[in-house]
Design a protein around this motif. Structure first.
Motif, PDB file in Angstrom:
ATOM      1  N   ALA A 267     102.551 -29.903 -11.343  1.00  0.00           N
ATOM      2  CA  ALA A 267     102.740 -28.491 -10.981  1.00  0.00           C
ATOM      3  C   ALA A 267     103.090 -28.316  -9.510  1.00  0.00           C
ATOM      4  O   ALA A 267     103.955 -27.523  -9.158  1.00  0.00           O
ATOM      5  CB  ALA A 267     101.486 -27.701 -11.328  1.00  0.00           C
ATOM      6  N   ARG A 268     102.424 -29.054  -8.632  1.00  0.00           N
ATOM      7  CA  ARG A 268     102.633 -28.847  -7.192  1.00  0.00           C
ATOM      8  C   ARG A 268     103.436 -29.965  -6.557  1.00  0.00           C
ATOM      9  O   ARG A 268     103.739 -29.902  -5.381  1.00  0.00           O
ATOM     10  CB  ARG A 268     101.286 -28.744  -6.473  1.00  0.00           C
ATOM     11  CG  ARG A 268     100.467 -27.535  -6.864  1.00  0.00           C
ATOM     12  CD  ARG A 268      99.209 -27.479  -6.031  1.00  0.00           C
ATOM     13  NE  ARG A 268      99.494 -27.349  -4.622  1.00  0.00           N
ATOM     14  CZ  ARG A 268      98.583 -27.480  -3.664  1.00  0.00           C
ATOM     15  NH1 ARG A 268      97.335 -27.754  -3.988  1.00  0.00           N
ATOM     16  NH2 ARG A 268      98.908 -27.345  -2.409  1.00  0.00           N
ATOM     17  N   LYS A 292     111.748 -23.975  -7.322  1.00  0.00           N
ATOM     18  CA  LYS A 292     110.588 -23.744  -8.186  1.00  0.00           C
ATOM     19  C   LYS A 292     109.392 -24.587  -7.753  1.00  0.00           C
ATOM     20  O   LYS A 292     108.240 -24.167  -7.918  1.00  0.00           O
ATOM     21  CB  LYS A 292     110.962 -24.038  -9.636  1.00  0.00           C
ATOM     22  CG  LYS A 292     111.818 -22.950 -10.263  1.00  0.00           C
ATOM     23  CD  LYS A 292     112.054 -23.226 -11.737  1.00  0.00           C
ATOM     24  CE  LYS A 292     112.844 -22.076 -12.370  1.00  0.00           C
ATOM     25  NZ  LYS A 292     113.096 -22.303 -13.814  1.00  0.00           N
ATOM     26  N   ALA A 296     105.835 -22.988  -7.000  1.00  0.00           N
ATOM     27  CA  ALA A 296     104.575 -23.449  -7.587  1.00  0.00           C
ATOM     28  C   ALA A 296     103.551 -23.769  -6.510  1.00  0.00           C
ATOM     29  O   ALA A 296     102.350 -23.505  -6.673  1.00  0.00           O
ATOM     30  CB  ALA A 296     104.843 -24.681  -8.454  1.00  0.00           C
ATOM     31  N   GLU A 299     102.263 -20.474  -5.390  1.00  0.00           N
ATOM     32  CA  GLU A 299     101.463 -19.858  -6.439  1.00  0.00           C
ATOM     33  C   GLU A 299     100.025 -20.349  -6.414  1.00  0.00           C
ATOM     34  O   GLU A 299      99.090 -19.599  -6.734  1.00  0.00           O
ATOM     35  CB  GLU A 299     102.099 -20.154  -7.801  1.00  0.00           C
ATOM     36  CG  GLU A 299     101.427 -19.469  -8.963  1.00  0.00           C
ATOM     37  CD  GLU A 299     101.624 -17.964  -8.971  1.00  0.00           C
ATOM     38  OE1 GLU A 299     100.763 -17.263  -9.545  1.00  0.00           O
ATOM     39  OE2 GLU A 299     102.626 -17.496  -8.391  1.00  0.00           O
TER      40      GLU A 299
END
Length: 557
Positions: A267-268, A292, A296, A299
């Motif tokens: 995710a990161r 993206k 992320a 986020e």
């Protein structure tokens, strides 16, 4: 018959006669008063009141002296009369010393005859006047060799930032944390030809104290792969910024921002462990996947600094879309497709068309140090910038950091103007000033987090360039960038210590100058002394001849 002899007169009688004959009147002699044999005169003694008054005055003087010393000790003041205030501490150092919670040991490992030893001693006295938690020890390797070897053996196995204790001039410790300060850290050679040097004693000492006090080393990650500025080069590169961040206790790393097979499922990734991600002056478009990854990261509470100015495409027809709009849109910020010209003569550079200018700092925790620098005439400098706008999207709180004057404008059709440049003037399609060229934004706090994600967006890559850390005139820009990174990382304010005046540290001698000195010392100076002696001798001989000739002329025949 002989006359009878007259009685002989005494001295007093003769004086009386002389006085009578001179003035015609005999002096009146006052008879002494009869002495009273029953009383005797004794010298008057000191009264008890006088003695008591003297005692009270002495006690009062002693009490006053004690009170003066107490007041002086509580309000200790040192006066620095050196040129440039060499021993006057900066606010950053005073704040660092005031915040010390544990004792700090400072071992100075320089000989007493070293030129730096006296300066370090005076500076550490200034440090100790601000705190009682500084333990200073001077160890002369020439006079106390055993003590010097004991200190070296104590830290013999420690390697700090690639340095060992044998290279250290000063060792600063707190518990098990150690920092070595090398002699090259204390003095910066400014001009090798004139051997000009600039003292950096306070910068080195305060930075080392901060390093041993702080246990937090935020990781600052710089993206690569899109023609960003490199942290390995100086000048227009980011090497000076990287060095400053490392000295302020940050860990610096580069991250390949392009997508790879190893990180596409994370995710990161690839920003795991980064406190702040810096996108410094990209010259190529970020792919959708790369953007993206940054989204992320944000986020999940990550922080970003984006410094991106106008980038022309390959045909110089329009500005390049860097692909960062979705990331900036999360914070309610948009990068305009324009070119900022400042037309206010007070804020624009003398040369050029106004593309280099001094933006106006707006109140914010990031700009506190910059506003203080502006009061000293050291504002931020920006070159080749685009304006920024609020989009109103998202829930982030957006605050302006830097703005232009009302006379500035953002030229939209820059490439048409660039074909035949002249003094720029705005038209109806251009963006009117004042224009914001730097924003700070903070997202709402996430559950379980201390705060939300933060972003700083700058409409130019020029503030990131290494020149801002190499020139005193651009120090305001460096303060702004360091403060922005510190705010993003929730780190202490950057160490801002003004440079001290440079001085001549030595004399460079070439072979030609040595030969010239040899001729002067061995030939010209002795020859001048011999010629002067001959001239004096001839002058004396000529004077003697003239004197002899005159004596012969005056002698009788």
């Amino acid at each position: 018959m002989s006359e009878p002899k007259k009685p002989r007169k005494g001295k007093k009688a003769r004086r009386d006669e002389a006085t009578t004959s001179a003035g015609g009147k005999a002096p009146a002699v006052k008879a002494p008063a009869p002495r009273d044999e029953t009383t005797s005169e004794a010298p008057a003694g000191t009264s008890a009141g006088t003695k008591l008054g003297a005692l009270v005055g002495l006690v009062a003087a002693m009490v006053l002296a004690v009170l003066v010393n107490v007041v002086a000790a509580r309000h200790y003041e040192r006066f620095d009369l050196t040129k440039g205030g060499l021993y006057t501490l900066s606010p950053a150092t005073e704040q660092t010393l005031a915040a010390l919670g544990e004792p700090i040991r400072v071992d100075v490992l320089l000989p007493a005859g070293d030129p730096l030893t006296l300066s370090i001693r005076h500076l550490l006295e200034a440090y100790r006047s601000e705190t009682t938690r500084l333990e200073v020890h001077f160890t002369d390797p020439d006079r106390h060799a055993a003590e010097f070897l004991a200190v070296q053996r104590k830290y013999d196995e420690r390697v700090v930032d690639g340095r060992v204790v044998t290279e250290a001039a000063i060792v600063i410790t707190r518990g098990d944390r150690v920092q070595f300060i090398a002699p090259r850290d204390l003095v910066e050679v400014e001009d090798e030809n004139d051997v000009r040097a600039r003292p950096r004693l306070e910068q080195a000492l305060t930075a080392a104290i901060r390093a041993v006090v702080s246990t937090d080393r935020p990781k600052i990650c710089f993206t690569t792969g899109h023609d960003e500025k490199s942290i390995e080069t100086g000048g227009s590169g980011l090497a000076p910024l990287r060095e400053r961040l490392e000295k302020n206790g940050h860990e610096v790393a580069t991250i390949e921002a392009r997508e790879s097979a190893e990180d596409k499922d994370e995710a990161r990734a690839p920003y795991a462990g980064c406190r702040v991600v810096v996108v410094a002056g990209p010259g190529q478009r970020f792919s959708e996947a790369a953007t993206k990854k940054l989204e992320a990261f944000v986020e999940q509470g990550g922080n970003v600094l984006v410094a991106a100015g106008p980038v022309p495409d390959q045909g110089d027809q329009r500005y390049l879309d860097l692909g960062l709009d979705p990331l900036l849109d999360r914070f309610g910020i948009a990068l305009s497709r324009d070119f900022v010209f400042e037309t206010d003569a007070r804020l624009r550079a003398v040369r050029g068309y106004g593309e280099t200018f001094l933006p106006i700092a707006k109140p914010h925790p990031i700009t506190e140090g910059l506003i203080r620098a502006e009061q000293q005439g050291l504002g931020a400098v920006m070159t080749v910038a685009s304006s920024l706008q609020k989009t109103g999207k998202g829930a982030a709180a957006v605050s302006p950091l830097l703005e232009t004057s009302e006379d500035a404008f953002g030229m939209v059709d820059f490439f048409t103007w660039a074909k035949n440049p002249s003094e720029p003037a705005p038209n109806d399609a251009d963006h009117k000033g004042p224009l914001t060229v730097a924003f700070a934004a903070e997202s709402p706090k996430r559950p379980g987090a201390e705060r939300g994600a933060r972003a700083v967006v700058i409409g130019s890559a020029s503030p990131m360039m290494g020149e801002n850390w190499q020139s005193d005139e651009l120090r305001g820009t460096a303060i702004f960038v360091e403060s922005a990174i510190a705010w993003l990382a929730s780190a202490p304010a950057p160490l801002d210590i003004p440079n001290k005046p440079a001085f001549t540290a030595g004399l460079r001698m070439s072979e030609g100058s040595l030969a010239s000195i040899f001729r002067y010392v061995v030939v010209f100076i002795p020859l001048a002394a011999v010629l002067t002696g001959i001239a004096v001798h001839l002058r004396r001989r000529a004077t003697e001849r003239r004197g002899t000739r005159k004596e012969k002329e005056r002698a009788p025949e």
